[in-house]
Write a protein that holds these residues in place. Structure first.
Motif, mmCIF file in Angstrom:
data_model
loop_
_atom_site.group_PDB
_atom_site.id
_atom_site.type_symbol
_atom_site.label_atom_id
_atom_site.label_comp_id
_atom_site.label_asym_id
_atom_site.label_seq_id
_atom_site.Cartn_x
_atom_site.Cartn_y
_atom_site.Cartn_z
ATOM 1 N N LEU A 100 114.663 -47.067 85.977
ATOM 2 C CA LEU A 100 115.610 -47.444 84.823
ATOM 3 C C LEU A 100 114.822 -47.546 83.739
ATOM 4 O O LEU A 100 115.342 -47.706 82.483
ATOM 5 N N SER A 101 113.387 -47.656 83.700
ATOM 6 C CA SER A 101 112.475 -47.980 82.421
ATOM 7 C C SER A 101 111.192 -46.914 82.426
ATOM 8 O O SER A 101 110.778 -46.884 81.399
ATOM 9 N N GLN A 102 111.186 -46.036 83.260
ATOM 10 C CA GLN A 102 109.933 -45.266 83.247
ATOM 11 C C GLN A 102 110.495 -43.765 82.724
ATOM 12 O O GLN A 102 109.728 -42.822 82.827
ATOM 13 N N ARG A 103 111.231 -43.774 81.521
ATOM 14 C CA ARG A 103 111.819 -42.752 81.103
ATOM 15 C C ARG A 103 110.784 -42.220 79.887
ATOM 16 O O ARG A 103 110.879 -40.938 79.599
ATOM 17 N N VAL A 104 110.273 -43.160 79.164
ATOM 18 C CA VAL A 104 109.529 -42.843 78.101
ATOM 19 C C VAL A 104 108.204 -42.263 78.429
ATOM 20 O O VAL A 104 107.548 -42.853 79.354
ATOM 21 N N ASP A 105 107.837 -41.135 77.945
ATOM 22 C CA ASP A 105 106.679 -40.252 78.303
ATOM 23 C C ASP A 105 105.753 -40.938 77.689
ATOM 24 O O ASP A 105 105.401 -40.311 76.439
ATOM 25 N N LEU A 106 104.792 -41.836 78.232
ATOM 26 C CA LEU A 106 103.536 -42.338 77.551
ATOM 27 C C LEU A 106 102.276 -41.593 77.502
ATOM 28 O O LEU A 106 101.394 -42.065 77.607
ATOM 29 N N GLY A 107 102.464 -40.291 78.379
ATOM 30 C CA GLY A 107 101.377 -39.513 78.801
ATOM 31 C C GLY A 107 101.539 -39.283 80.071
ATOM 32 O O GLY A 107 100.534 -38.549 80.672
ATOM 33 N N SER A 108 102.674 -39.544 80.870
ATOM 34 C CA SER A 108 102.859 -39.106 81.985
ATOM 35 C C SER A 108 102.070 -39.738 83.147
ATOM 36 O O SER A 108 102.342 -39.326 84.327
ATOM 37 N N MET A 109 100.971 -40.318 82.679
ATOM 38 C CA MET A 109 99.922 -40.837 83.792
ATOM 39 C C MET A 109 99.687 -42.333 83.323
ATOM 40 O O MET A 109 99.600 -43.076 84.353
ATOM 41 N N VAL A 188 99.395 -36.294 75.488
ATOM 42 C CA VAL A 188 100.909 -36.537 74.846
ATOM 43 C C VAL A 188 100.873 -37.413 73.751
ATOM 44 O O VAL A 188 101.706 -37.331 72.989
ATOM 45 N N ARG A 189 100.234 -38.507 73.825
ATOM 46 C CA ARG A 189 100.034 -39.237 72.547
ATOM 47 C C ARG A 189 99.463 -38.668 71.566
ATOM 48 O O ARG A 189 99.874 -39.026 70.124
ATOM 49 N N SER A 190 98.512 -37.930 71.616
ATOM 50 C CA SER A 190 98.047 -37.372 70.328
ATOM 51 C C SER A 190 98.753 -36.217 69.642
ATOM 52 O O SER A 190 98.665 -36.064 68.552
ATOM 53 N N LEU A 191 99.979 -35.852 70.475
ATOM 54 C CA LEU A 191 101.010 -34.930 69.688
ATOM 55 C C LEU A 191 101.664 -35.934 68.703
ATOM 56 O O LEU A 191 102.342 -35.245 67.565
ATOM 57 N N GLY A 192 101.810 -36.978 68.648
ATOM 58 C CA GLY A 192 102.501 -37.853 67.448
ATOM 59 C C GLY A 192 104.217 -37.617 67.496
ATOM 60 O O GLY A 192 104.761 -37.846 66.602
ATOM 61 N N VAL A 193 104.572 -37.117 68.877
ATOM 62 C CA VAL A 193 106.004 -36.821 68.956
ATOM 63 C C VAL A 193 106.688 -37.975 70.118
ATOM 64 O O VAL A 193 105.878 -38.034 71.217
ATOM 65 N N ALA A 194 107.643 -38.603 69.917
ATOM 66 C CA ALA A 194 108.234 -39.416 70.905
ATOM 67 C C ALA A 194 108.920 -38.550 71.992
ATOM 68 O O ALA A 194 109.854 -37.815 71.580
ATOM 69 N N LEU A 195 108.493 -38.837 73.269
ATOM 70 C CA LEU A 195 109.100 -37.749 74.265
ATOM 71 C C LEU A 195 109.679 -38.525 75.243
ATOM 72 O O LEU A 195 109.503 -39.868 75.520
ATOM 73 N N GLN A 196 110.710 -38.233 75.962
ATOM 74 C CA GLN A 196 111.307 -38.908 77.111
ATOM 75 C C GLN A 196 111.270 -37.657 78.215
ATOM 76 O O GLN A 196 111.291 -36.451 78.144
ATOM 77 N N ASP A 232 112.449 -33.952 73.173
ATOM 78 C CA ASP A 232 112.174 -34.746 71.963
ATOM 79 C C ASP A 232 113.365 -35.666 72.043
ATOM 80 O O ASP A 232 114.384 -35.709 72.835
ATOM 81 N N PRO A 233 113.490 -36.533 71.033
ATOM 82 C CA PRO A 233 114.714 -37.373 70.914
ATOM 83 C C PRO A 233 115.854 -36.721 70.677
ATOM 84 O O PRO A 233 116.913 -37.381 70.972
ATOM 85 N N ASP A 234 116.057 -35.421 70.259
ATOM 86 C CA ASP A 234 117.256 -34.775 70.424
ATOM 87 C C ASP A 234 117.706 -33.896 71.583
ATOM 88 O O ASP A 234 118.535 -33.087 71.844
ATOM 89 N N GLY A 235 116.767 -34.144 72.610
ATOM 90 C CA GLY A 235 116.888 -33.629 73.870
ATOM 91 C C GLY A 235 116.432 -32.130 74.149
ATOM 92 O O GLY A 235 116.795 -31.627 75.063
ATOM 93 N N MET A 236 115.769 -31.760 73.047
ATOM 94 C CA MET A 236 114.853 -30.419 73.054
ATOM 95 C C MET A 236 113.898 -30.355 73.987
ATOM 96 O O MET A 236 112.845 -31.128 74.044
#
Length: 258
Positions: A100-109, A188-196, A232-236
């Motif tokens: 329920l809470s681990q959807r935000v991709d903070l680096g996948s690791m 992932v963090r270095s990309l500067g893009v919010a990912l899910q 990305d936040p738009d689902g792409m």
């Protein structure tokens, strides 16, 4: 001394009741029991080949085969010209996954790893290139809905407590790649893009030549594979990652009642 159990058959011949188990494997098991019991503690040196040969009443080739099995099992480390030593227990990382809470991709690791930055996880880039036409490049391109030539490929090595732990390969559109990636840090963090997370899957594979060299394991060693797409936040779909982890170094914990 390692003794063979024999019984008389109906025709009067002597046979080895345990003939299906080679002597070197029984010897390896005996030594493994000594390691497990603490009789041979971590860091200690195993007796020499002549000493083990005399103790168990077998030839030195049998001793070498037994030691090779222990080395393959990760129980000992063979230092050429020095001796054979008991390995320290493997650091096994548990990644706590809350669906329920681990959807935000903070680096996948990094989101689930303990003690980051304190003998924790370090990610180092080992190669950056444009995706080619290799099967894994085509697979990544299909997941992201792009051609392989549109993607950048980044290979990294993850270290935990100063030991190589996993190889990660990231594919992403080249225009998202920063002008300069830091040699060490989270890709992932270095990309500067919010990912899910879109999806993650688990499988297993055998270490190929490249992965074996980076991880310091034998070719063909079992690796856990964790792969998936982030959006990305738009689902792409914008990122596909394929991580190969030493099989004995991780477990994923799903908490269903949290």
């Amino acid at each position: 001394m390692l003794k063979l159990t024999r019984v008389n058959t109906a025709d009067g011949k002597l046979v080895n009741m345990r003939s299906s188990i080679p002597v070197y494997l029984r010897l390896a098991r005996t030594l493994q029991e000594r390691i497990d019991s603490g009789a041979l503690p971590a860091g200690s040196r195993l007796p020499s080949e002549p000493e083990l040969s005399a103790e168990f009443g077998v030839n030195r080739l049998t001793i070498r085969q037994a030691i090779a099995e222990l080395d393959r099992a990760g129980s000992v480390e063979i230092r050429r010209g020095i001796g054979t030593f008991v390995r320290s227990p493997v650091t096994r990382v548990s990644i706590d996954v809350d669906p329920l809470s681990q959807r935000v991709d903070l680096g996948s690791m990094h989101a689930g790893l303990p003690a980051e930055g304190v003998d924790g996880a370090i990610e180092r880039i080992v190669a950056t290139a444009t995706a080619a036409n290799a099967p894994e490049d085509r697979e990544a391109a299909a997941h992201l809905g792009r051609g392989p030539g549109e993607l950048a490929r980044i290979d990294t090595l993850i270290w935990i407590e100063s030991e190589p732990w996993a190889i990660s390969t990231y594919w992403l559109p080249k225009h998202l790649l920063p002008g300069r990636l830091p040699p060490e840090g989270n890709v992932v963090r270095s990309l500067g893009v919010a990912l899910q997370y879109d999806w993650r899957a688990f499988s297993a594979t055998a270490a190929d030549i490249g992965d074996a060299e980076h991880l310091g394991v034998a070719i063909g060693s079992p690796l856990l594979v964790r792969e998936g797409v982030s959006c990305d936040p738009d689902g792409m779909p914008v990122l596909f990652v394929r991580r190969r982890i030493q099989g004995d170094r991780i477990r994923f914990v799903l908490n269903f009642r949290r």
